[in-house]
Motif scaffolding. Structure first.
Motif, PDB file in Angstrom:
ATOM      1  N   ASP A  40      12.457  43.790  68.526  1.00 27.26           N
ATOM      2  CA  ASP A  40      13.934  44.248  68.862  1.00 27.26           C
ATOM      3  C   ASP A  40      14.685  43.343  70.170  1.00 27.26           C
ATOM      4  O   ASP A  40      15.605  42.982  70.132  1.00 27.26           O
ATOM      5  CB  ASP A  40      14.236  45.639  69.001  1.00 27.26           C
ATOM      6  CG  ASP A  40      15.551  46.051  68.927  1.00 27.26           C
ATOM      7  OD1 ASP A  40      16.458  45.872  68.179  1.00 27.26           O
ATOM      8  OD2 ASP A  40      16.040  46.379  70.104  1.00 27.26           O
ATOM      9  N   GLU A  74      15.791  51.250  66.615  1.00 24.56           N
ATOM     10  CA  GLU A  74      16.888  52.243  67.109  1.00 24.56           C
ATOM     11  C   GLU A  74      16.359  53.508  66.397  1.00 24.56           C
ATOM     12  O   GLU A  74      16.609  54.546  66.976  1.00 24.56           O
ATOM     13  CB  GLU A  74      18.171  51.851  66.725  1.00 24.56           C
ATOM     14  CG  GLU A  74      18.530  50.814  67.750  1.00 24.56           C
ATOM     15  CD  GLU A  74      18.367  49.380  67.288  1.00 24.56           C
ATOM     16  OE1 GLU A  74      18.042  49.065  66.209  1.00 24.56           O
ATOM     17  OE2 GLU A  74      18.265  48.505  68.316  1.00 24.56           O
ATOM     18  N   GLN A  75      15.946  53.506  65.202  1.00 23.60           N
ATOM     19  CA  GLN A  75      15.579  54.447  64.389  1.00 23.60           C
ATOM     20  C   GLN A  75      14.294  55.506  64.766  1.00 23.60           C
ATOM     21  O   GLN A  75      14.196  56.410  64.630  1.00 23.60           O
ATOM     22  CB  GLN A  75      15.511  54.333  62.875  1.00 23.60           C
ATOM     23  CG  GLN A  75      16.836  53.859  62.258  1.00 23.60           C
ATOM     24  CD  GLN A  75      16.819  53.480  60.913  1.00 23.60           C
ATOM     25  OE1 GLN A  75      15.746  52.400  60.735  1.00 23.60           O
ATOM     26  NE2 GLN A  75      17.492  53.868  60.003  1.00 23.60           N
ATOM     27  N   GLN A  77      12.756  54.808  67.859  1.00 22.80           N
ATOM     28  CA  GLN A  77      12.364  54.609  69.364  1.00 22.80           C
ATOM     29  C   GLN A  77      12.037  56.354  69.923  1.00 22.80           C
ATOM     30  O   GLN A  77      11.195  56.467  70.932  1.00 22.80           O
ATOM     31  CB  GLN A  77      13.312  54.281  70.119  1.00 22.80           C
ATOM     32  CG  GLN A  77      14.866  55.003  70.251  1.00 22.80           C
ATOM     33  CD  GLN A  77      15.671  54.039  71.111  1.00 22.80           C
ATOM     34  OE1 GLN A  77      15.356  53.191  71.646  1.00 22.80           O
ATOM     35  NE2 GLN A  77      16.957  54.438  70.923  1.00 22.80           N
TER      36      GLN A  77
END
Length: 83
Positions: A40, A74-75, A77
């Motif tokens: 990321d 993001e999903q 973390q």
């Protein structure tokens, strides 16, 4: 007989692997979350592999599988490593 052969081959493989890597009794788990985090951030696969102490192919496979499942940093973390 087959089990004895398998056991002998496994033991031989593990001894060679342990001698080559100087890991005695240490098993390292792949840090999937860290691979997703570094990806990321835009870190390339080779550098990610070096940072996570795994192969570039492992990184590529994890990123491919995450993309197939629609998972992003993001999903995940806030997930624990067990999840």
């Amino acid at each position: 007989m087959i089990n004895n052969v398998r056991t002998a081959l496994y033991n031989e493989f593990m001894c060679q692997k342990l001698d080559a890597n100087k890991f005695i009794g240490v098993v390292q788990m792949t840090n999937y979350r860290e691979i997703l985090r570094l990806a990321d951030l835009g870190i390339n696969k080779q550098d990610t592999a070096a940072a996570c102490k795994c192969s570039r192919n492992t990184v590529a496979n994890i990123l491919k599988r995450a993309a197939e499942c629609g998972l992003t940093w993001e999903q995940v973390q806030d997930w624990s490593n067990k999840e």
